[in-house]
Scaffold this motif. Structure first.
Motif, PDB file in Angstrom:
ATOM      1  N   VAL A   4     -12.573 -37.940  -1.553  1.00  0.00           N
ATOM      2  CA  VAL A   4     -13.704 -38.843  -1.747  1.00  0.00           C
ATOM      3  C   VAL A   4     -13.144 -40.253  -1.725  1.00  0.00           C
ATOM      4  O   VAL A   4     -12.148 -40.553  -2.398  1.00  0.00           O
ATOM      5  CB  VAL A   4     -14.438 -38.577  -3.075  1.00  0.00           C
ATOM      6  CG1 VAL A   4     -15.490 -39.659  -3.330  1.00  0.00           C
ATOM      7  CG2 VAL A   4     -15.092 -37.201  -3.064  1.00  0.00           C
ATOM      8  N   SER A   5     -13.759 -41.122  -0.946  1.00  0.00           N
ATOM      9  CA  SER A   5     -13.289 -42.495  -0.796  1.00  0.00           C
ATOM     10  C   SER A   5     -14.356 -43.476  -1.246  1.00  0.00           C
ATOM     11  O   SER A   5     -15.547 -43.277  -1.010  1.00  0.00           O
ATOM     12  CB  SER A   5     -12.922 -42.781   0.659  1.00  0.00           C
ATOM     13  OG  SER A   5     -12.696 -44.172   0.865  1.00  0.00           O
ATOM     14  N   LYS A  29     -21.060 -36.866  -9.902  1.00  0.00           N
ATOM     15  CA  LYS A  29     -19.996 -36.427 -10.794  1.00  0.00           C
ATOM     16  C   LYS A  29     -19.387 -35.093 -10.382  1.00  0.00           C
ATOM     17  O   LYS A  29     -18.166 -34.906 -10.438  1.00  0.00           O
ATOM     18  CB  LYS A  29     -20.507 -36.383 -12.243  1.00  0.00           C
ATOM     19  CG  LYS A  29     -20.764 -37.777 -12.829  1.00  0.00           C
ATOM     20  CD  LYS A  29     -21.056 -37.734 -14.309  1.00  0.00           C
ATOM     21  CE  LYS A  29     -22.466 -37.241 -14.575  1.00  0.00           C
ATOM     22  NZ  LYS A  29     -22.817 -37.371 -16.012  1.00  0.00           N
ATOM     23  N   GLU A  30     -20.200 -34.139  -9.980  1.00  0.00           N
ATOM     24  CA  GLU A  30     -19.660 -32.832  -9.595  1.00  0.00           C
ATOM     25  C   GLU A  30     -18.808 -32.940  -8.334  1.00  0.00           C
ATOM     26  O   GLU A  30     -17.742 -32.308  -8.246  1.00  0.00           O
ATOM     27  CB  GLU A  30     -20.796 -31.824  -9.394  1.00  0.00           C
ATOM     28  CG  GLU A  30     -21.431 -31.361 -10.691  1.00  0.00           C
ATOM     29  CD  GLU A  30     -20.401 -30.852 -11.692  1.00  0.00           C
ATOM     30  OE1 GLU A  30     -19.539 -30.032 -11.289  1.00  0.00           O
ATOM     31  OE2 GLU A  30     -20.430 -31.290 -12.851  1.00  0.00           O
ATOM     32  N   ALA A  35     -13.239 -32.854  -6.027  1.00  0.00           N
ATOM     33  CA  ALA A  35     -12.398 -33.432  -4.979  1.00  0.00           C
ATOM     34  C   ALA A  35     -10.923 -33.267  -5.319  1.00  0.00           C
ATOM     35  O   ALA A  35     -10.524 -33.326  -6.490  1.00  0.00           O
ATOM     36  CB  ALA A  35     -12.733 -34.911  -4.801  1.00  0.00           C
ATOM     37  N   ASP A  36     -10.114 -33.070  -4.299  1.00  0.00           N
ATOM     38  CA  ASP A  36      -8.663 -33.039  -4.526  1.00  0.00           C
ATOM     39  C   ASP A  36      -8.142 -34.421  -4.890  1.00  0.00           C
ATOM     40  O   ASP A  36      -7.252 -34.538  -5.737  1.00  0.00           O
ATOM     41  CB  ASP A  36      -7.955 -32.532  -3.259  1.00  0.00           C
ATOM     42  CG  ASP A  36      -8.239 -31.067  -2.986  1.00  0.00           C
ATOM     43  OD1 ASP A  36      -7.885 -30.230  -3.825  1.00  0.00           O
ATOM     44  OD2 ASP A  36      -8.849 -30.771  -1.935  1.00  0.00           O
ATOM     45  N   TRP A  37      -8.691 -35.450  -4.237  1.00  0.00           N
ATOM     46  CA  TRP A  37      -8.274 -36.826  -4.516  1.00  0.00           C
ATOM     47  C   TRP A  37      -9.480 -37.750  -4.397  1.00  0.00           C
ATOM     48  O   TRP A  37     -10.344 -37.542  -3.547  1.00  0.00           O
ATOM     49  CB  TRP A  37      -7.208 -37.303  -3.519  1.00  0.00           C
ATOM     50  CG  TRP A  37      -5.883 -36.645  -3.677  1.00  0.00           C
ATOM     51  CD1 TRP A  37      -5.438 -35.525  -3.032  1.00  0.00           C
ATOM     52  CD2 TRP A  37      -4.818 -37.058  -4.542  1.00  0.00           C
ATOM     53  NE1 TRP A  37      -4.172 -35.221  -3.446  1.00  0.00           N
ATOM     54  CE2 TRP A  37      -3.763 -36.148  -4.366  1.00  0.00           C
ATOM     55  CE3 TRP A  37      -4.666 -38.112  -5.446  1.00  0.00           C
ATOM     56  CZ2 TRP A  37      -2.564 -36.258  -5.056  1.00  0.00           C
ATOM     57  CZ3 TRP A  37      -3.471 -38.226  -6.138  1.00  0.00           C
ATOM     58  CH2 TRP A  37      -2.435 -37.302  -5.943  1.00  0.00           C
ATOM     59  N   LEU A  53     -13.895 -37.972 -15.824  1.00  0.00           N
ATOM     60  CA  LEU A  53     -14.117 -36.903 -14.853  1.00  0.00           C
ATOM     61  C   LEU A  53     -12.838 -36.152 -14.483  1.00  0.00           C
ATOM     62  O   LEU A  53     -12.897 -35.193 -13.712  1.00  0.00           O
ATOM     63  CB  LEU A  53     -14.751 -37.487 -13.583  1.00  0.00           C
ATOM     64  CG  LEU A  53     -16.128 -38.125 -13.772  1.00  0.00           C
ATOM     65  CD1 LEU A  53     -16.632 -38.710 -12.457  1.00  0.00           C
ATOM     66  CD2 LEU A  53     -17.122 -37.110 -14.319  1.00  0.00           C
ATOM     67  N   LYS A  54     -11.683 -36.592 -15.009  1.00  0.00           N
ATOM     68  CA  LYS A  54     -10.394 -35.922 -14.775  1.00  0.00           C
ATOM     69  C   LYS A  54     -10.029 -35.897 -13.293  1.00  0.00           C
ATOM     70  O   LYS A  54      -9.474 -34.921 -12.783  1.00  0.00           O
ATOM     71  CB  LYS A  54     -10.404 -34.492 -15.334  1.00  0.00           C
ATOM     72  CG  LYS A  54     -10.946 -34.352 -16.740  1.00  0.00           C
ATOM     73  CD  LYS A  54     -10.176 -35.197 -17.744  1.00  0.00           C
ATOM     74  CE  LYS A  54     -10.749 -35.032 -19.156  1.00  0.00           C
ATOM     75  NZ  LYS A  54     -10.157 -35.980 -20.122  1.00  0.00           N
ATOM     76  N   CYS A  55     -10.345 -36.961 -12.583  1.00  0.00           N
ATOM     77  CA  CYS A  55     -10.036 -37.046 -11.159  1.00  0.00           C
ATOM     78  C   CYS A  55      -8.582 -37.474 -10.953  1.00  0.00           C
ATOM     79  O   CYS A  55      -8.012 -38.209 -11.767  1.00  0.00           O
ATOM     80  CB  CYS A  55     -10.939 -38.075 -10.475  1.00  0.00           C
ATOM     81  SG  CYS A  55     -12.696 -37.694 -10.535  1.00  0.00           S
TER      82      CYS A  55
END
Length: 272
Positions: A4-5, A29-30, A35-37, A53-55
């Motif tokens: 996600v960018s 949010k989901e 997303a991996d990154w 969100l622990k991204c």
């Protein structure tokens, strides 16, 4: 690998990438959690993405937090590489501190605003009037020894590798090497002692996407600063930067076995 960018221009052509507007991130949010990154969020999004969100974000959290403020950046440099950091005085902006810096640093010296980029917010202080004008513009005094330079090197680091390195020649009006302020690019080779310093700083500070500005004085390298987001003037027209970013993200995404590779079970003869 799903990405996600939040920066369509810096991730143009990235495969399997969803582009979002920063001000709409809470509607997704989901998507962000899965997303991996998450690539190139705005600074103000960082805490919500990382802690809420622990991204996993790129550039790294350290790239954001250290690169956000020249005061914090210089203190980080002084911690891990004081011998390669120009003599710098950082003080509250009070009358005593103003006089102390004026009396302590050799003249001329350089003064900077803590948060500025593209060559803005940097002054060559030669007179009392120069110093007074600078002091009226800032809450924090940031004064640094003047290095006699006609160029510095921009060294672009992604992960643990140098993507490119080139010289930034001084502008015609003098002092500024930044391309945005009239500096010129020279693609002559940059000495290894400079690229090695950039890699060392990136490694020790956990900075994984930056353009480091390194100066060379009589063969000795000094770090001036780094920019988490840097211009593309010296990157050429190829895909080297994109390839470096995607390769780094893939390598960091691959699961690691803490016990190392599993050895195949030997085949023993069986009595029949």
């Amino acid at each position: 690998m799903h990405l996600v960018s939040f920066d369509i221009f810096r991730t143009l052509g990235f495969p399997n990438t969803t582009v979002l507007k920063p001000d709409q991130f809470l509607r997704h949010k989901e998507l962000l959690r899965e997303a991996d990154w998450v690539l190139f969020p705005e600074y103000w999004q960082l805490n919500a993405l990382v802690h809420g969100l622990k991204c996993r974000v790129f550039p790294s959290v350290a790239s954001y937090r250290i690169g956000h403020d020249k005061v914090e950046m210089t203190r980080a440099f002084q911690t891990v590489a004081p011998e390669h950091t120009p003599w710098t005085l950082i003080e509250a902006n009070g009358p005593v501190e103003r006089e102390m810096i004026w009396d302590t640093l050799p003249h001329p010296f350089v003064a900077k605003l803590p948060r500025a980029s593209m060559g803005e917010g940097v002054w060559l202080i030669e007179t009392r009037e120069d110093w007074r004008r600078y002091c009226e513009r800032t809450d924090v005094l940031y004064a640094q020894e003047y290095l006699p330079l006609d160029r510095d090197a921009r060294i672009v680091v992604v992960g643990d590798r140098v993507v490119t390195a080139y010289w930034r020649m001084q502008a015609d009006q003098g002092f500024y090497n930044n391309v945005a302020r009239g500096g010129r690019i020279d693609t002559s080779p940059v000495p290894a002692v400079m690229t090695e310093l950039a890699l060392r700083l990136a490694r020790e500070l956990d900075v994984d996407h930056a353009g480091f500005d390194i100066a060379l004085v009589e063969g000795y390298p000094y770090v001036l600063e780094f920019n988490r987001l840097f211009g593309n003037q010296g990157l050429g027209q190829g895909s080297d930067l994109q390839d470096a970013i995607l390769g780094y993200l893939r390598a960091k995404t691959a699961p690691e076995d803490p016990d190392g590779p599993v050895e195949p079970t030997p085949l023993w003869p069986v009595a029949v």
